[in-house]
Motif scaffolding. Structure first.
Motif, short mmCIF file in Angstrom:
data_model
loop_
_atom_site.label_atom_id
_atom_site.label_comp_id
_atom_site.label_asym_id
_atom_site.label_seq_id
_atom_site.Cartn_x
_atom_site.Cartn_y
_atom_site.Cartn_z
N ILE A 186 42.70 52.09 -30.22
CA ILE A 186 41.58 50.68 -30.70
C ILE A 186 42.69 49.55 -31.02
O ILE A 186 43.39 49.40 -31.94
N CYS A 187 42.61 48.86 -30.20
CA CYS A 187 43.94 47.29 -29.83
C CYS A 187 42.54 45.93 -30.38
O CYS A 187 42.28 46.11 -29.05
N THR A 188 42.89 45.33 -31.48
CA THR A 188 42.44 44.43 -30.83
C THR A 188 42.92 42.79 -30.17
O THR A 188 41.82 41.78 -29.92
N ASP A 189 43.51 42.95 -30.34
CA ASP A 189 44.23 41.89 -29.42
C ASP A 189 43.24 41.66 -28.03
O ASP A 189 43.42 40.84 -27.30
N PHE A 190 43.59 43.41 -27.17
CA PHE A 190 41.92 43.12 -26.09
C PHE A 190 41.49 42.47 -25.83
O PHE A 190 40.92 41.84 -25.11
N LEU A 191 40.38 42.51 -27.42
CA LEU A 191 39.66 41.41 -27.30
C LEU A 191 39.79 40.15 -26.84
O LEU A 191 38.35 39.13 -26.48
N LYS A 192 40.80 39.47 -26.79
CA LYS A 192 41.41 38.09 -27.25
C LYS A 192 40.85 37.54 -25.35
O LYS A 192 40.74 36.19 -25.58
N THR A 193 40.73 38.22 -24.40
CA THR A 193 40.06 37.20 -23.14
C THR A 193 39.02 37.71 -22.76
O THR A 193 38.62 37.56 -22.10
N LEU A 194 38.40 38.65 -23.63
CA LEU A 194 37.21 38.51 -22.31
C LEU A 194 35.99 37.76 -22.83
O LEU A 194 35.73 36.57 -24.46
N ASP A 195 35.31 37.70 -22.31
CA ASP A 195 34.42 36.38 -22.33
C ASP A 195 33.32 36.78 -23.81
O ASP A 195 32.72 38.09 -24.00
N ILE A 196 33.01 34.87 -23.81
CA ILE A 196 31.72 35.47 -25.37
C ILE A 196 30.56 35.67 -25.34
O ILE A 196 30.03 36.89 -25.96
N ARG A 197 29.98 36.13 -23.42
CA ARG A 197 28.72 36.96 -23.79
C ARG A 197 29.37 38.40 -23.98
O ARG A 197 28.22 38.85 -24.48
N GLU A 198 30.12 38.95 -23.33
CA GLU A 198 30.63 40.41 -23.89
C GLU A 198 30.89 40.69 -24.83
O GLU A 198 30.49 41.94 -25.58
#
Ligand SMILES: NC(=O)c1ccc[n+]([C@@H]2O[C@H](COP(=O)([O-])OP(=O)(O)OC[C@H]3O[C@@H](n4cnc5c(N)ncnc54)[C@H](O)[C@@H]3O)[C@@H](O)[C@H]2O)c1
Ligand SMILES: [Zn+2]
Length: 384
Positions: A186-198
């Motif tokens: 689990i790496c939270t950096d991945f979440l930085k490109t995630l759509d807000i809705r997701e």
């Protein structure tokens, strides 16, 4: 009148079973017991992959991505760019979580020379994790797989617990199996490109973990804003959420008793999700579960005495993040019919997990059709 206390007998109080500290927000290996996932939190997934991959390289490594995780996540993992690494790309979205895509993956594995000793890596959200895990588990009677979840929902929920499935004939997760990944990174950096809705869809599973487990976690996460994320705090909350999930799945891997707590919000949520696919506004998993949580809080209130004040607070938080989903009174029977396919049911009765307070749940609760109708109406009423 919302609050109708009734006598009831709690089946489990989690507080009696579980009392743990929070994780240190650093690289961490959780090995709770044999055959339960190892979950690693890291800001450097490359470093970890470089440790895991070499033993598989001679038998090849297969990485399942969709077009979004290929673009945003794969470039961050140089460890997966070697000659022995093969990319299998599928189309993103729940509508592709089906047997056609599974067959496509198996054909690719076969054409690319995968064998049972190859390594399969799921790089993506819950759709990739559920379906890739199933593809790996069945190919040649099972290859090892690693999950690298890249959505919030997959990090806090879908990648842990070993539930693998595809949708079938309009029913969610209808065909599947239980099998754990070798590791979860689990790496939270991945979440930085995630759509807000997701992102907000994933937050719903954190709400669920908090309300079934403890009020402290609820107090920590209720102020979440997708527009102003403090990443240190986020990591801490993700770790706590994963720890809650791990607790339940370790105690009850096959969902015979205590793991059913994790289904809170999902009996109605899954039915609403399936129903939404037949409308012009299909919902994301977490969006449907948010509606399920509202309805099942109502049922918890009228049947198990869940405090009105807490119910209204949780609903207020949910309403801050979600648009109203419209359904008509004429759709109730269809939604209930979808609930009757739920795997948690016994005989003809629809099985719920309900709460009597934050952190205290009762499994195997059965509600009448008219109570379920009321709960669906309650959601409509509060969103008028
Ligand atoms: N197995 C379980 O225990 C479990 C638990 C909860 C949910 N689920 C399942 O998980 C699925 C939902 O998962 P989800 O919400 O992750 O949806 P998803 O897998 O469809 O991903 C959401 C979208 O985000 C994109 N995406 C993924 N990572 C990205 C990134 N880092 N940057 C940019 N875009 C990215 C994907 O391509 C996709 O378009 C459902 O099928 C649900 O049934 C399974
Ligand atoms: Zn869920």
């Amino acid at each position: 009148m919302l609050f109708l206390p009734q006598s009831y007998k709690p089946v489990f109080s989690l507080q009696e079973f579980c009392n743990f500290d929070c994780f240190s927000p650093k690289l961490l290996s959780i090995t709770i017991m044999e055959n339960v996932e190892n979950v690693y939190f890291t800001q450097n997934p490359n470093e970890l992959l470089l440790q895991f991959i070499p033993e598989y390289e001679k038998n090849k490594v297969f990485i399942l991505v969709d077009e979004n995780t290929r673009e945003h996540c794969l470039p961050k993992l140089q460890a997966l760019s070697g000659e022995s690494c093969n990319i299998i790309e599928i189309k993103s979205g729940e509508s592709h979580k089906n047997f056609d895509t599974l067959q496509f993956i198996w054909r690719q594995l076969s054409a690319l020379g995968a064998n049972r000793k190859s390594l399969f890596i799921n790089l993506g959200g819950g759709v990739i994790g559920d379906m890739g895990g199933m593809a790996a588990s069945l190919y040649k009677r099972g290859m090892t797989f690693i999950n690298i979840p890249t959505t919030l929902l997959a990090q806090v929920d879908a990648s842990v617990g070993g539930k693998l499935a595809v949708d079938f004939d309009g029913l969610k997760n209808e065909i599947g199996l239980f099998r754990n990944p070798e590791k979860v990174l689990i790496c939270t950096d991945f979440l930085k490109t995630l759509d807000i809705r997701e992102l907000v869809s994933g937050y719903v599973e954190m709400i669920k973990h908090a309300v079934i487990h403890d009020s402290t976690h609820w107090n920590n996460i209720k102020k979440f804003s997708p527009y102003n994320i403090q990443w240190d705090l986020m990591l801490h909350n993700i770790q706590h959420s994963v720890k809650i999930k791990q607790y339940f799945v370790t105690k009850d891997p096959q969902e015979k008793n205590i793991r059913k707590a994790l289904n809170f919000g999902h009996t109605i949520g899954h039915a609403i999700e399936s129903y939404s696919f037949s409308t012009s506004t299909p919902l994301l998993h977490g969006e449907a579960v948010a509606i399920g949580i509202v309805c099942e809080l109502y049922l918890s209130n009228i049947k198990n005495g869940f405090p009105l004040k807490d119910m209204l607070e949780i609903i207020e938080v949910i309403n801050q993040h979600f648009h109203v989903f419209e359904y008509g009174y004429k759709d109730y029977d269809k939604i209930i019919e979808l609930m009757s396919h739920d795997k948690k049911n016994e005989a003809d009765r629809i099985n719920f997990t309900l709460l009597s307070k934050i952190g205290k749940f009762d499994i195997d609760q059965f509600c009448s059709k008219s109570e379920i109708y009321e709960s669906l109406s309650f959601y409509k009423q509060i969103n008028k």
